[in-house]
Design an enzyme around this catalytic site. Structure first.
Site, mmCIF file in Angstrom:
data_model
loop_
_atom_site.group_PDB
_atom_site.id
_atom_site.type_symbol
_atom_site.label_atom_id
_atom_site.label_comp_id
_atom_site.label_asym_id
_atom_site.label_seq_id
_atom_site.Cartn_x
_atom_site.Cartn_y
_atom_site.Cartn_z
ATOM 1 N N HIS A 1 7.731 -45.713 101.961
ATOM 2 C CA HIS A 1 6.876 -45.989 100.825
ATOM 3 C C HIS A 1 5.958 -47.218 101.225
ATOM 4 O O HIS A 1 6.104 -47.835 102.418
ATOM 5 C CB HIS A 1 7.555 -46.347 99.472
ATOM 6 C CG HIS A 1 8.792 -47.413 99.818
ATOM 7 N ND1 HIS A 1 9.681 -47.434 100.563
ATOM 8 C CD2 HIS A 1 8.730 -48.788 99.196
ATOM 9 C CE1 HIS A 1 10.455 -48.621 100.614
ATOM 10 N NE2 HIS A 1 9.869 -49.233 99.569
ATOM 11 N N HIS B 1 5.649 -50.619 99.871
ATOM 12 C CA HIS B 1 6.286 -52.135 99.900
ATOM 13 C C HIS B 1 5.788 -52.687 101.103
ATOM 14 O O HIS B 1 6.247 -52.217 102.236
ATOM 15 C CB HIS B 1 7.536 -52.026 99.446
ATOM 16 C CG HIS B 1 7.531 -51.729 97.761
ATOM 17 N ND1 HIS B 1 8.691 -51.477 97.228
ATOM 18 C CD2 HIS B 1 6.749 -51.668 97.046
ATOM 19 C CE1 HIS B 1 8.702 -51.253 95.942
ATOM 20 N NE2 HIS B 1 7.285 -51.502 95.900
ATOM 21 N N ASP C 1 7.369 -55.099 102.581
ATOM 22 C CA ASP C 1 8.570 -55.530 103.403
ATOM 23 C C ASP C 1 9.083 -53.806 104.010
ATOM 24 O O ASP C 1 10.017 -53.992 104.726
ATOM 25 C CB ASP C 1 9.809 -55.934 102.659
ATOM 26 C CG ASP C 1 10.263 -54.919 101.677
ATOM 27 O OD1 ASP C 1 9.386 -54.363 100.948
ATOM 28 O OD2 ASP C 1 11.488 -55.030 101.242
ATOM 29 N N HIS C 2 8.161 -52.925 104.095
ATOM 30 C CA HIS C 2 8.400 -51.670 104.827
ATOM 31 C C HIS C 2 7.220 -51.489 105.653
ATOM 32 O O HIS C 2 7.285 -50.308 106.556
ATOM 33 C CB HIS C 2 8.792 -50.451 103.991
ATOM 34 C CG HIS C 2 10.166 -50.602 103.113
ATOM 35 N ND1 HIS C 2 11.068 -50.018 103.516
ATOM 36 C CD2 HIS C 2 10.533 -51.585 102.314
ATOM 37 C CE1 HIS C 2 12.175 -50.633 102.759
ATOM 38 N NE2 HIS C 2 11.746 -51.446 101.953
ATOM 39 N N HIS D 1 11.543 -45.328 92.667
ATOM 40 C CA HIS D 1 11.270 -46.581 93.362
ATOM 41 C C HIS D 1 9.826 -46.978 93.256
ATOM 42 O O HIS D 1 9.443 -48.240 92.767
ATOM 43 C CB HIS D 1 11.834 -46.482 94.452
ATOM 44 C CG HIS D 1 11.654 -47.919 95.142
ATOM 45 N ND1 HIS D 1 12.312 -49.253 94.712
ATOM 46 C CD2 HIS D 1 11.184 -48.651 96.312
ATOM 47 C CE1 HIS D 1 12.030 -50.411 95.695
ATOM 48 N NE2 HIS D 1 11.539 -49.919 96.413
ATOM 49 N N ASP E 1 14.097 -47.174 100.123
ATOM 50 C CA ASP E 1 14.662 -47.900 99.248
ATOM 51 C C ASP E 1 14.789 -46.994 98.028
ATOM 52 O O ASP E 1 14.939 -47.412 96.667
ATOM 53 C CB ASP E 1 13.799 -49.142 98.598
ATOM 54 C CG ASP E 1 13.443 -50.175 99.376
ATOM 55 O OD1 ASP E 1 14.212 -50.056 100.691
ATOM 56 O OD2 ASP E 1 12.879 -51.007 99.367
ATOM 57 N N HIS F 1 17.983 -51.378 103.457
ATOM 58 C CA HIS F 1 18.394 -52.813 103.411
ATOM 59 C C HIS F 1 19.868 -52.661 103.727
ATOM 60 O O HIS F 1 20.844 -51.686 103.224
ATOM 61 C CB HIS F 1 17.797 -53.248 102.030
ATOM 62 C CG HIS F 1 16.477 -53.438 101.795
ATOM 63 N ND1 HIS F 1 16.127 -54.597 101.930
ATOM 64 C CD2 HIS F 1 15.541 -52.674 101.190
ATOM 65 C CE1 HIS F 1 14.661 -54.646 101.649
ATOM 66 N NE2 HIS F 1 14.491 -53.514 101.111
HETATM 67 ZN ZN ZN Z 1 10.833 -50.903 98.419
#
Ligand code: ZN
Length: 256
Positions: A57, A59, A61-62, A115, A134, A172
């Site tokens: 996805h 985001h 942090d990915h 998400h 996530d 995570h």
């Molecule tokens: Zn995420």
């Protein structure tokens, strides 16, 4: 066909990226790199050449490492078609039911919105490996930033149908906190209590709790068990409406 070699790469505070190498061809993917430096270093240490970035996805942090890894390696960035405008450097957009090949290894793309509206998973069936970002966590699930409880419950239902031996590689290390919450909505679950003890022991040694298996998640993750009468009873709702039970446990987790 030999299974993928899989190497876990811890990033930021609690993110995991994964290096996947097809031993037949040497093709190597990295799943969800939030940053480039540690991923490039981990690949170099193994002598692996990154050929693909796989994003579940959009985001940051990915995907934060996408462009630097692409510049350093010339790799192909693969990500969800509905989020093609939000994934930095995307070269190949994939969607529900499509096949993605990493050398000789093949993944099925599973569309699991909730998400985010475009979230996907990569399921390498022959390697018994699921990369689910996530959406599904060990003993938890992602927050619904861009989706509804019905959508998230449906997405988790798709994952729940995968073989029990499937290894779950999520985005995570949230497992220990997830276990504390899970026990509040599923207090009578002996398998959950035993798993929570194993998780505490792993974390006390600084070890990852990833991967789990889908069988473990189905037995102990409350977000996959919203249709279990014991969980419905624990949150005071009828067992006939799993979406309402799911929404309630997600709401409680948001405030835990
Ligand atoms: Zn995420």
């Amino acid at each position: 066909m030999p299974a993928l070699d899989i190497e876990l790469v811890p990033l930021l505070k609690d993110n995991y990226a994964y290096l996947l190498r097809d031993p037949a061809s040497g093709a190597t993917g990295v799943v969800d790199p939030s940053e480039a430096g540690p991923v490039l270093a981990a690949a170099a240490a193994k002598g692996w050449q990154i050929t693909h970035v796989l994003n579940t996805h959009h985001h940051w942090d990915h995907t934060g490492g996408n462009l630097e890894i692409q510049r350093a390696t010339g790799c192909t960035v693969v990500g969800p078609a509905p989020d093609r405008d939000r994934v930095p450097g995307i070269d190949m957009a994939v969607d529900e039911g499509e096949r993605f090949r990493l050398g000789a290894a093949e993944a099925e793309i599973i569309f699991i919105p909730g998400h985010t509206r475009g979230h996907i998973a990569f399921w390498f069936e022959a390697s018994r490996a699921l990369f689910c970002g996530d959406t599904l966590f060990a003993l938890g699930c992602g927050r619904m930033f861009e989706g509804t409880p019905a959508q998230m419950w449906s997405s988790l239902g798709k994952l729940r149908r995968l073989p029990g031996e499937t290894r779950v590689f999520c985005g995570h290390e949230y497992t220990q906190a997830n276990a504390r919450f899970a026990r509040t909505v599923d207090p009578g679950n002996a398998a959950l209590a035993a798993r929570a003890e194993r998780i505490d022991a792993l974390r006390a040694e600084g070890k990852p709790t990833i991967p789990s298996t889908m069988a473990e998640e189905c037995a102990t993750n409350p977000f996959l068990r919203a249709d279990d009468p014991a969980i419905a009873a624990a949150v005071g709702l009828p067992a006939t409406d799993p979406v309402a039970v799911f929404a309630e446990i997600r709401r409680r987790k948001d405030n835990f």
